[in-house]
Scaffold this motif. Structure first.
Motif, short mmCIF file in Angstrom:
data_model
loop_
_atom_site.label_atom_id
_atom_site.label_comp_id
_atom_site.label_asym_id
_atom_site.label_seq_id
_atom_site.Cartn_x
_atom_site.Cartn_y
_atom_site.Cartn_z
N THR A 5 -47.45 89.89 13.54
CA THR A 5 -46.16 89.31 13.17
C THR A 5 -45.28 89.10 14.40
O THR A 5 -44.48 88.17 14.43
CB THR A 5 -45.43 90.18 12.13
N GLY A 6 -45.46 89.93 15.42
CA GLY A 6 -44.68 89.79 16.65
C GLY A 6 -45.00 88.52 17.44
O GLY A 6 -44.21 88.11 18.29
N ASP A 7 -46.14 87.89 17.16
CA ASP A 7 -46.53 86.65 17.83
C ASP A 7 -45.91 85.42 17.19
O ASP A 7 -46.04 84.31 17.72
CB ASP A 7 -48.05 86.49 17.82
N LEU A 8 -45.27 85.61 16.04
CA LEU A 8 -44.77 84.48 15.27
C LEU A 8 -43.27 84.35 15.39
O LEU A 8 -42.55 85.32 15.60
CB LEU A 8 -45.15 84.66 13.79
N MET A 9 -42.80 83.12 15.21
CA MET A 9 -41.38 82.84 15.17
C MET A 9 -40.87 82.94 13.74
O MET A 9 -41.63 82.70 12.80
CB MET A 9 -41.10 81.43 15.68
N THR A 10 -39.61 83.26 13.59
CA THR A 10 -39.00 83.19 12.27
C THR A 10 -38.98 81.73 11.83
O THR A 10 -39.15 80.81 12.65
CB THR A 10 -37.56 83.71 12.29
N LEU A 11 -38.77 81.49 10.56
CA LEU A 11 -38.71 80.11 10.06
C LEU A 11 -37.62 79.33 10.78
O LEU A 11 -37.82 78.16 11.13
CB LEU A 11 -38.47 80.09 8.55
N GLU A 12 -36.48 79.97 11.01
CA GLU A 12 -35.38 79.29 11.68
C GLU A 12 -35.73 78.95 13.13
O GLU A 12 -35.49 77.84 13.61
CB GLU A 12 -34.10 80.14 11.64
N ALA A 17 -38.01 75.04 17.38
CA ALA A 17 -39.03 74.88 18.41
C ALA A 17 -40.18 73.98 17.99
O ALA A 17 -41.02 73.63 18.83
CB ALA A 17 -39.59 76.26 18.79
N ARG A 18 -40.24 73.59 16.73
CA ARG A 18 -41.43 72.94 16.17
C ARG A 18 -41.84 71.68 16.93
O ARG A 18 -43.03 71.49 17.23
CB ARG A 18 -41.20 72.60 14.70
N GLN A 55 -47.96 79.20 11.61
CA GLN A 55 -46.54 78.80 11.60
C GLN A 55 -46.31 77.65 10.63
O GLN A 55 -45.33 77.63 9.89
CB GLN A 55 -46.08 78.39 13.00
N GLU A 56 -47.24 76.69 10.61
CA GLU A 56 -47.11 75.55 9.70
C GLU A 56 -47.24 75.98 8.24
O GLU A 56 -46.51 75.47 7.38
CB GLU A 56 -48.16 74.48 10.03
N MET A 57 -48.15 76.91 7.96
CA MET A 57 -48.28 77.41 6.58
C MET A 57 -47.03 78.16 6.15
O MET A 57 -46.54 77.97 5.03
CB MET A 57 -49.52 78.31 6.45
N LEU A 58 -46.50 79.00 7.02
CA LEU A 58 -45.28 79.73 6.70
C LEU A 58 -44.14 78.76 6.43
O LEU A 58 -43.36 78.94 5.49
CB LEU A 58 -44.90 80.69 7.82
N ALA A 60 -44.41 75.47 5.48
CA ALA A 60 -44.67 74.67 4.28
C ALA A 60 -44.45 75.46 3.00
O ALA A 60 -43.92 74.94 2.02
CB ALA A 60 -46.09 74.12 4.32
N GLU A 61 -44.85 76.74 3.04
CA GLU A 61 -44.75 77.58 1.84
C GLU A 61 -43.45 78.38 1.79
O GLU A 61 -43.23 79.15 0.86
CB GLU A 61 -45.95 78.53 1.78
N ARG A 62 -42.62 78.24 2.83
CA ARG A 62 -41.36 78.98 2.93
C ARG A 62 -41.59 80.49 2.79
O ARG A 62 -40.89 81.19 2.06
CB ARG A 62 -40.35 78.51 1.87
N ILE A 63 -42.57 80.97 3.53
CA ILE A 63 -42.90 82.39 3.51
C ILE A 63 -42.12 83.09 4.61
O ILE A 63 -42.22 82.72 5.78
CB ILE A 63 -44.42 82.61 3.72
N PHE A 64 -41.32 84.09 4.23
CA PHE A 64 -40.54 84.82 5.23
C PHE A 64 -40.62 86.33 5.02
O PHE A 64 -40.17 87.09 5.86
CB PHE A 64 -39.08 84.36 5.22
N GLU A 65 -41.21 86.76 3.92
CA GLU A 65 -41.34 88.19 3.67
C GLU A 65 -42.58 88.74 4.39
O GLU A 65 -43.59 88.05 4.52
CB GLU A 65 -41.43 88.47 2.18
N ASP A 66 -42.47 89.99 4.84
CA ASP A 66 -43.54 90.59 5.64
C ASP A 66 -44.91 90.55 4.95
O ASP A 66 -45.92 90.25 5.59
CB ASP A 66 -43.19 92.05 5.99
N ALA A 67 -44.96 90.84 3.67
CA ALA A 67 -46.24 90.86 2.97
C ALA A 67 -46.90 89.48 2.98
O ALA A 67 -48.11 89.37 3.22
CB ALA A 67 -46.06 91.34 1.53
N GLY A 68 -46.13 88.44 2.76
CA GLY A 68 -46.68 87.08 2.78
C GLY A 68 -47.15 86.68 4.17
O GLY A 68 -48.18 86.03 4.32
#
Length: 192
Positions: A5-12, A17-18, A55-58, A60-68
């Motif tokens: 998870t530390g390698d990923l950017m938040t949705l915002e 940066a996209r 990042q694209e899946m997160l 597109a699916e608006r996934i922001f919770e840790d489990a997802g």
């Protein structure tokens, strides 16, 4: 290498940066794309290409919770090479829908007939679709995931400058190509 998870950017942050990140990944993928004739392409994955996919899946699916996020990482991390192999997405592309349907029926089993070969070594056959079956009684899928396991001797030969070839040997489709120096160098970076 596995992504965390530390390698990923938040949705915002990713939204900001996209554009630049996408351009960087597209340029990176060019060196990692190997056309096998006019209708089959191998796209060799690595940590950057998989990070982009996650990042694209997160997004597109608006996934922001840790489990997802952990679920997406668990799904995509197996596509990152681990130092002794290459992992590739194989795309079977026919622009005309009728021709595509006809050819996917004729190409059953093609995913098991793809290979790579380091100059001076034997061919390495693809290990296909380890996550799930992508073929049924009528046709194969247009997308397959392949793994190529290389020996230490093959890796050393590549480091010494050996050429790299790839191909597909199927009764309905065959091709043999030599990887460009740019592609060979990019793929060499995946090997320990």
């Amino acid at each position: 290498m596995e992504l965390t998870t530390g390698d990923l950017m938040t949705l915002e942050a990713y939204a900001r940066a996209r554009k630049d990140f996408r351009a960087r990944v597209i340029a990176h993928k060019k060196a990692r794309s190997l056309p096998l004739g006019p209708n089959v392409t191998l796209l060799f994955e690595d940590a950057l290409t998989i990070r982009y996919q996650v990042q694209e899946m997160l997004r597109a699916e608006r996934i922001f919770e840790d489990a997802g996020i952990r679920d997406e990482l668990a799904a995509y991390n197996p596509l990152i090479p681990d130092g002794s192999n290459w992992k590739a997405t194989m795309l079977i592309e026919y622009p005309d829908p009728a021709e595509r349907a006809r050819m996917l029926a004729r190409l059953k089993g093609v995913e098991d007939r793809v290979w790579v070969q380091v100059q001076g070594s034997t061919r390495v056959e693809a290990i296909a679709d380890e996550d799930l079956e992508r073929e049924n009684a009528e046709k194969t899928s247009a997308v397959h995931f392949l793994r190529f396991e290389l020996s230490a001797m093959m890796v050393e030969s590549l480091k010494q400058g050996a050429a790299l070839a790839a191909g597909v040997d199927h009764p309905a489709y065959s091709a043999v190509v030599e990887a460009s120096e740019v592609t060979r160098a990019s793929l060499l970076g995946d090997l320990a």
